[in-house]
Design a protein around this motif. Structure first.
Motif, PDB file in Angstrom:
ATOM      1  N   THR A  32       5.498   3.505  -5.983  1.00 55.60           N
ATOM      2  CA  THR A  32       5.810   2.601  -7.085  1.00 55.60           C
ATOM      3  C   THR A  32       7.313   2.387  -7.106  1.00 55.60           C
ATOM      4  OG1 THR A  32       3.932   3.373  -8.405  1.00 55.60           O
ATOM      5  CG2 THR A  32       5.663   2.164  -9.560  1.00 55.60           C
ATOM      6  N   THR A  33       7.738   1.158  -6.995  1.00 53.95           N
ATOM      7  CA  THR A  33       9.157   0.846  -6.918  1.00 53.95           C
ATOM      8  C   THR A  33       9.792   0.903  -8.311  1.00 53.95           C
ATOM      9  OG1 THR A  33       9.030  -1.536  -7.347  1.00 53.95           O
ATOM     10  CG2 THR A  33       8.522  -0.798  -5.109  1.00 53.95           C
ATOM     11  N   PRO A  34      11.118   1.029  -8.388  1.00 56.88           N
ATOM     12  CA  PRO A  34      11.784   0.967  -9.697  1.00 56.88           C
ATOM     13  C   PRO A  34      11.459  -0.309 -10.462  1.00 56.88           C
ATOM     14  CG  PRO A  34      13.302   1.799  -8.050  1.00 56.88           C
ATOM     15  CD  PRO A  34      12.068   1.357  -7.312  1.00 56.88           C
ATOM     16  N   GLY A  35      11.177  -1.393  -9.739  1.00 57.56           N
ATOM     17  CA  GLY A  35      10.819  -2.654 -10.382  1.00 57.56           C
ATOM     18  C   GLY A  35       9.368  -2.743 -10.800  1.00 57.56           C
ATOM     19  N   GLY A  36       8.573  -1.698 -10.546  1.00 56.23           N
ATOM     20  CA  GLY A  36       7.192  -1.669 -11.000  1.00 56.23           C
ATOM     21  C   GLY A  36       6.175  -2.190 -10.020  1.00 56.23           C
ATOM     22  N   ILE A  37       6.554  -2.420  -8.770  1.00 57.76           N
ATOM     23  CA  ILE A  37       5.613  -2.899  -7.755  1.00 57.76           C
ATOM     24  C   ILE A  37       4.937  -1.701  -7.098  1.00 57.76           C
ATOM     25  CG2 ILE A  37       5.379  -4.147  -5.571  1.00 57.76           C
ATOM     26  CD1 ILE A  37       7.850  -5.783  -6.448  1.00 57.76           C
ATOM     27  N   SER A  38       3.618  -1.723  -7.032  1.00 54.66           N
ATOM     28  CA  SER A  38       2.857  -0.637  -6.419  1.00 54.66           C
ATOM     29  C   SER A  38       2.486  -0.989  -4.986  1.00 54.66           C
ATOM     30  CB  SER A  38       1.586  -0.351  -7.217  1.00 54.66           C
ATOM     31  OG  SER A  38       1.902   0.072  -8.533  1.00 54.66           O
ATOM     32  N   ALA A  39       2.456   0.022  -4.132  1.00 60.81           N
ATOM     33  CA  ALA A  39       2.105  -0.198  -2.725  1.00 60.81           C
ATOM     34  C   ALA A  39       1.529   1.069  -2.143  1.00 60.81           C
ATOM     35  CB  ALA A  39       3.340  -0.635  -1.930  1.00 60.81           C
ATOM     36  N   TRP A  40       0.807   0.914  -1.041  1.00 63.83           N
ATOM     37  CA  TRP A  40       0.331   2.046  -0.250  1.00 63.83           C
ATOM     38  C   TRP A  40       1.071   2.051   1.077  1.00 63.83           C
ATOM     39  CZ3 TRP A  40      -5.761   2.207  -0.703  1.00 63.83           C
ATOM     40  CH2 TRP A  40      -6.105   2.473  -2.042  1.00 63.83           C
ATOM     41  N   LEU A  41       1.365   3.242   1.544  1.00 62.15           N
ATOM     42  CA  LEU A  41       2.143   3.397   2.773  1.00 62.15           C
ATOM     43  C   LEU A  41       1.510   4.444   3.675  1.00 62.15           C
ATOM     44  CD1 LEU A  41       4.736   3.222   4.576  1.00 62.15           C
ATOM     45  CD2 LEU A  41       5.743   4.945   3.034  1.00 62.15           C
ATOM     46  N   VAL A  42       1.460   4.126   4.970  1.00 67.75           N
ATOM     47  CA  VAL A  42       1.147   5.109   5.995  1.00 67.75           C
ATOM     48  C   VAL A  42       2.336   5.134   6.949  1.00 67.75           C
ATOM     49  CG1 VAL A  42      -0.352   5.730   7.924  1.00 67.75           C
ATOM     50  CG2 VAL A  42      -1.344   4.784   5.838  1.00 67.75           C
ATOM     51  N   GLU A  43       3.055   6.241   6.953  1.00 69.78           N
ATOM     52  CA  GLU A  43       4.210   6.364   7.847  1.00 69.78           C
ATOM     53  C   GLU A  43       3.736   6.681   9.261  1.00 69.78           C
ATOM     54  OE1 GLU A  43       7.825   8.433   6.778  1.00 69.78           O
ATOM     55  OE2 GLU A  43       7.055   8.669   4.721  1.00 69.78           O
ATOM     56  N   GLU A  44       4.292   5.950  10.213  1.00 73.16           N
ATOM     57  CA  GLU A  44       4.003   6.195  11.621  1.00 73.16           C
ATOM     58  C   GLU A  44       5.283   5.902  12.413  1.00 73.16           C
ATOM     59  OE1 GLU A  44       3.165   7.151  15.032  1.00 73.16           O
ATOM     60  OE2 GLU A  44       1.701   7.653  13.482  1.00 73.16           O
ATOM     61  N   ARG A 207       4.737 -11.074  -9.908  1.00 68.84           N
ATOM     62  CA  ARG A 207       4.758  -9.646  -9.606  1.00 68.84           C
ATOM     63  C   ARG A 207       3.540  -8.917 -10.148  1.00 68.84           C
ATOM     64  NH1 ARG A 207       9.837 -10.111 -11.669  1.00 68.84           N
ATOM     65  NH2 ARG A 207       9.439  -8.550 -13.312  1.00 68.84           N
ATOM     66  N   ASP A 208       2.940  -9.406 -11.225  1.00 70.90           N
ATOM     67  CA  ASP A 208       1.812  -8.687 -11.811  1.00 70.90           C
ATOM     68  C   ASP A 208       0.534  -8.853 -11.000  1.00 70.90           C
ATOM     69  OD1 ASP A 208       1.622 -11.400 -12.518  1.00 70.90           O
ATOM     70  OD2 ASP A 208       0.450 -10.946 -14.309  1.00 70.90           O
ATOM     71  N   ARG A 209       0.539  -9.735 -10.007  1.00 68.48           N
ATOM     72  CA  ARG A 209      -0.676  -9.956  -9.216  1.00 68.48           C
ATOM     73  C   ARG A 209      -0.486  -9.617  -7.747  1.00 68.48           C
ATOM     74  NH1 ARG A 209      -1.670 -15.737 -11.747  1.00 68.48           N
ATOM     75  NH2 ARG A 209      -2.312 -15.121 -13.839  1.00 68.48           N
ATOM     76  N   VAL A 210       0.587  -8.904  -7.409  1.00 74.57           N
ATOM     77  CA  VAL A 210       0.828  -8.613  -6.005  1.00 74.57           C
ATOM     78  C   VAL A 210       0.275  -7.237  -5.645  1.00 74.57           C
ATOM     79  CG1 VAL A 210       3.127  -7.588  -6.353  1.00 74.57           C
ATOM     80  CG2 VAL A 210       2.554  -8.653  -4.166  1.00 74.57           C
ATOM     81  N   TYR A 211      -0.318  -7.160  -4.456  1.00 70.88           N
ATOM     82  CA  TYR A 211      -0.798  -5.909  -3.865  1.00 70.88           C
ATOM     83  C   TYR A 211      -0.101  -5.780  -2.523  1.00 70.88           C
ATOM     84  CZ  TYR A 211      -4.506  -6.227  -7.363  1.00 70.88           C
ATOM     85  OH  TYR A 211      -5.200  -6.325  -8.546  1.00 70.88           O
ATOM     86  N   ALA A 212       0.348  -4.568  -2.193  1.00 68.60           N
ATOM     87  CA  ALA A 212       1.146  -4.404  -0.977  1.00 68.60           C
ATOM     88  C   ALA A 212       0.744  -3.141  -0.230  1.00 68.60           C
ATOM     89  CB  ALA A 212       2.633  -4.348  -1.333  1.00 68.60           C
ATOM     90  N   SER A 213       0.844  -3.218   1.088  1.00 70.88           N
ATOM     91  CA  SER A 213       0.673  -2.033   1.921  1.00 70.88           C
ATOM     92  C   SER A 213       1.585  -2.173   3.126  1.00 70.88           C
ATOM     93  CB  SER A 213      -0.782  -1.872   2.374  1.00 70.88           C
ATOM     94  OG  SER A 213      -1.143  -2.901   3.273  1.00 70.88           O
ATOM     95  N   ALA A 214       2.000  -1.034   3.662  1.00 69.01           N
ATOM     96  CA  ALA A 214       2.839  -1.020   4.858  1.00 69.01           C
ATOM     97  C   ALA A 214       2.418   0.128   5.740  1.00 69.01           C
ATOM     98  CB  ALA A 214       4.317  -0.899   4.486  1.00 69.01           C
ATOM     99  N   VAL A 215       2.456  -0.103   7.043  1.00 72.06           N
ATOM    100  CA  VAL A 215       2.123   0.927   8.021  1.00 72.06           C
ATOM    101  C   VAL A 215       3.154   0.851   9.135  1.00 72.06           C
ATOM    102  CG1 VAL A 215       0.408   1.823   9.632  1.00 72.06           C
ATOM    103  CG2 VAL A 215      -0.338   0.753   7.489  1.00 72.06           C
ATOM    104  N   PRO A 380      -4.075  -3.787  11.527  1.00 70.89           N
ATOM    105  CA  PRO A 380      -5.403  -3.605  10.938  1.00 70.89           C
ATOM    106  C   PRO A 380      -5.438  -2.577   9.819  1.00 70.89           C
ATOM    107  CG  PRO A 380      -5.572  -3.743  13.322  1.00 70.89           C
ATOM    108  CD  PRO A 380      -4.111  -3.679  13.005  1.00 70.89           C
ATOM    109  N   ILE A 381      -4.687  -1.496   9.953  1.00 68.89           N
ATOM    110  CA  ILE A 381      -4.690  -0.474   8.904  1.00 68.89           C
ATOM    111  C   ILE A 381      -4.073  -1.028   7.629  1.00 68.89           C
ATOM    112  CG2 ILE A 381      -3.805   1.787   8.228  1.00 68.89           C
ATOM    113  CD1 ILE A 381      -3.886   2.489  11.258  1.00 68.89           C
ATOM    114  N   ALA A 382      -2.936  -1.711   7.757  1.00 66.97           N
ATOM    115  CA  ALA A 382      -2.296  -2.295   6.576  1.00 66.97           C
ATOM    116  C   ALA A 382      -3.226  -3.287   5.889  1.00 66.97           C
ATOM    117  CB  ALA A 382      -0.985  -2.974   6.975  1.00 66.97           C
TER     118      ALA A 382
END
Length: 440
Positions: A32-44, A207-215, A380-382
């Motif tokens: 969760t960012t300081p600006g309130g954006i939520s995301a999922w992360l898989v570090e590789e 911002r209230d409707r964004v979903y994020a992921s990063a791999v 594909p994972i992201a």
């Protein structure tokens, strides 16, 4: 910094074999960012490459009344320049970074996919931010992309697959946005102004409707800074989402005449929402019924036994505002009536008799064995992770999903089949010149 395309090609190819093990066992961090954006992360970190997926809830359903196709046209313009940078300059900048951006519009979402090398993260994200937050929307680009959309719409008007889909939607959803194509009509698209496109952009990207992921090769701290920098200047919220879309079709048949030697058919009834407790059971049932290619019941009865069609399929369609159980087939005009009769009989049979022990066991084996193979690279994972978020699933679903399938009993799936499959509710839409069939 200039990076060769060969470097990106190497990274992408390596990810297929080196990114993660061929098991659905990945460590998902919730950020969760300081600006309130939520995301999922898989570090590789083993390869200097990142896949970022963004989804904005709303999509084409946010089109204002009388402005159908505005969101689709707007999204098509995002890679056409930002600030003083026109489309060619934007493409050259993207190529120089060996990065790739993809933008797409769907009924309920706008998707943004970005792939970039770790060393060029700042430059790539500055370019992506420009396209999302400060798109140029210059008139030359609007006219060019509009012409492309209009050409596609003209082609769709003579495509039986497009005609049957749009006929089904029109009959099923009345005055809801789902009833019409996100591409709009030739009339609505031709009338869109730059002001309409700007309004569509303001409604869609919030911002209230964004979903994020990063791999990939990025830490939680780095992702947090990246997302706030990338999206922090978007408005918090804007246009309301549309309401529920009642399914208006009752059981029956609609024939849309069209001069073609082969009729195209869509069929469907109400289905189950993605968060329904019986959705997993319905998913397994559909795999047996019409989702598993040559081994499905529909394929066996329609193609293998009778040679009525090359392929026939069924699928669950859990939209944000409606849920359907659907299928599709194409058959010669002289044989489409028999094809429909067989499908209707099989629809009734699975509701009446359910699955066999052997069918359930085979479906479990296939679905649990195939699931880990989806996790075959950063991109594909992201994509999977952002989809899970939008479906309201938790990170634990990755490891629990196969156990949920294995836990299903024959009594449970057959109860769901009996409750779900109802031939009296099944409606067929046929586009072609089917012999012996009339709308009813």
């Amino acid at each position: 910094m200039t990076v060769s395309l060969k470097a990106l090609a190497f990274a992408a190819a390596a990810l297929v074999t080196a990114a993660l093990p061929a098991r659905a066992e990945i460590e998902i961090q919730e950020v969760t960012t300081p600006g309130g954006i939520s995301a999922w992360l898989v570090e590789e970190p083993s390869i200097p490459f990142v896949a970022l997926e963004l989804r904005f809830k709303g999509g084409g359903s946010l089109d204002a009344p009388g402005k159908r196709g505005a969101t689709n046209l707007m999204v098509g313009l995002l890679e056409e320049g930002t600030g003083e940078m026109d489309a060619r300059a934007f493409a050259r900048a993207l190529e120089s970074l060996a990065a790739s951006f993809e933008y797409d519009t769907f009924d309920d979402t706008i998707s943004v996919s970005a792939k970039f090398l770790t060393d060029t993260t700042d430059e790539a994200m500055a370019l992506l931010r420009g396209s999302l937050v400060e798109p140029a929307f210059n008139q030359v680009a609007i006219d060019r992309v509009r012409a492309q959309v209009l050409s596609g719409l003209a082609s769709d008007a003579t495509d039986p697959d497009k005609i049957v889909s749009r006929t089904f939607d029109r009959l099923a959803f009345g005055d809801h946005p789902y009833a019409t194509s996100i591409q709009g009509t030739r009339e609505s698209v031709a009338a869109l102004t730059r002001e309409d496109i700007v309004a569509a952009h303001q409604a869609a990207f919030t911002r209230d409707r964004v979903y994020a992921s990063a791999v990939g090769d990025i830490t939680a701290e780095e992702l947090s800074v990246l997302l706030d920098t990338l999206l922090g200047d978007l408005p918090e919220s804007n246009a309301p989402l549309p309401g529920a879309a009642p399914f208006l079709l009752e059981g029956g048949l609609t024939v849309e005449p069209f001069d073609t030697p082969q009729s195209v058919v869509l069929f469907g009834q109400e289905g189950l929402e993605r968060d329904h407790p019986d959705f997993i059971a319905a998913y397994v049932i559909n795999e047996v019924f019409g989702g598993s290619g040559l081994t499905s019941r529909l394929m066996n009865e329609v193609r293998e036994k009778r040679g009525l069609a090359y392929g026939v399929y069924s699928y669950l369609v859990p939209k944000d505002h409606a849920a359907l159980l659907m299928g599709s087939v194409a058959s010669a005009n002289a044989r489409v009536a028999e094809t429909i009769s067989v499908i209707r009989e099989e629809w009734a049979k699975i509701g009446r008799e359910g699955l066999t022990e052997e069918e359930l066991a085979a479906a479990k084996t296939y679905l649990t064995g195939a699931y880990p193979l989806r996790f075959d690279g950063n991109g594909p994972i992201a994509n999977i992770l952002v989809g899970m978020q939008m479906d309201g699933l938790g990170p634990e679903y990755v490891t629990e999903r196969n156990a949920m399938i294995e836990a299903l009993t024959l009594d449970e799936v057959n109860r769901v089949a009996a409750e779900l499959y109802d031939p009296e509710k099944l409606h067929f839409v046929v586009v072609g010149q089917p012999e012996g069939l009339e709308s009813q």
